[in-house]
Design an enzyme around this catalytic site. Sequence first.
Site, short mmCIF file in Angstrom:
data_model
loop_
_atom_site.label_atom_id
_atom_site.label_comp_id
_atom_site.label_asym_id
_atom_site.label_seq_id
_atom_site.Cartn_x
_atom_site.Cartn_y
_atom_site.Cartn_z
N LYS A 54 0.84 -1.21 0.00
CA LYS A 54 0.00 0.00 0.00
C LYS A 54 0.87 1.26 0.00
O LYS A 54 0.60 2.20 -0.75
CB LYS A 54 -0.94 -0.01 1.22
N GLN A 98 -4.80 -1.51 9.48
CA GLN A 98 -4.64 -2.84 8.92
C GLN A 98 -5.20 -3.89 9.90
O GLN A 98 -4.89 -3.87 11.09
CB GLN A 98 -3.15 -3.11 8.63
N ASP A 121 -11.35 2.28 3.54
CA ASP A 121 -11.57 0.83 3.49
C ASP A 121 -13.06 0.52 3.25
O ASP A 121 -13.41 -0.59 2.85
CB ASP A 121 -11.20 0.21 4.84
N1 GUN Z 1 -6.66 -7.10 6.16
C1 GUN Z 1 -6.89 -7.89 5.09
N2 GUN Z 1 -7.48 -7.20 4.10
C2 GUN Z 1 -7.65 -5.94 4.57
C3 GUN Z 1 -8.21 -4.75 4.01
O1 GUN Z 1 -8.70 -4.72 2.87
N3 GUN Z 1 -8.18 -3.65 4.82
C4 GUN Z 1 -7.66 -3.67 6.07
N4 GUN Z 1 -7.70 -2.54 6.77
N5 GUN Z 1 -7.13 -4.75 6.62
C5 GUN Z 1 -7.13 -5.87 5.86
#
Ligand code: GUN
Length: 296
Positions: A54, A98, A121
């Site tokens: 990211k 996350q 998200d």
């Molecule tokens: N953990 C696994 N996939 C995701 C996601 O799309 N967003 C977040 N914040 N955590 C994750």
Amino acid sequence: MSAVIIDGAKIAGQVKERVAQGVADLNKTKGVRACLAVILVGDDPASISYVSGKTKALAEAGMADRSIRLPATVSQEELLDRISVLNADDSVHGILVQLPLPEHIDSRKVVQAIHPKKDVDGFHPVNLGNLVIGSRSFLPCTPHGVLKLLRETGIRTDGARAVIVGRSNIVGKPLAILLARRDCNATVTICHTGTRDLPAVTREADILIAAAGRPGVITADMVKPGAAVIDVGVNRVPDASKKSGFRLTGDVDFEAVKEVASFITPVPKGVGPMTIAMLMHNTLEAACLSCGYGLF
Ligand code: GUN
């Protein structure tokens, strides 16, 4: 005939190029630099790897990166304080924590602490509620990425039978709602660990989406000939031949299923890159909305 292998990395690259252009336009027109804060708690290797993907994409898109790394022992209170500082900071347009979080932290409380306008998200109940009723919201990145892959590949959802294996809040549930909305117009079934005779249900699917988080859960006998198969699974399986000691594999038995399906996504380089691309898209959207810039 073998299935067309959908190149998620290529489609994600096109999305990211458009986002980078939008970031530059916003900056030039409004003097605003789109900015995301990714909060990583602890040192789970998979989470570290996702977060580094990211932050790399942020740099490529020309966005500002206000990411924060906190120890696994951080208190819930401290994490909530950090979020409230970022909520109040007008130069930060998106906030992402996350997941998963360490067990002593209540993930729901944390997700609800993020201001819905910064929830890139799309996990906040306000955004999920708007998604359900068809109002504007940030769409969760992986479901959004799956829809984009289907559209860009020319796979019709209108009138199609879509079967989703997995009912997570992050993928299965929001994707089911999106596919059933009028703009996609699919007939949707969600399968889960309580589904009786799973193969009989999956064999009904024109579009089969595997999001169970279990390697090999979809085998060739579970797929209707000519179906489109989208593999959302990202599983680490031990592999002594790799330097890292593991390899990534999806939920689908790729080699066998590609001989039955008409389209299939690989793992890696299928849905994964789309998730990051849609996160960049959402962050740009948040930045544009923050200053009334009419890209969205
Ligand atoms: N953990 C696994 N996939 C995701 C996601 O799309 N967003 C977040 N914040 N955590 C994750």
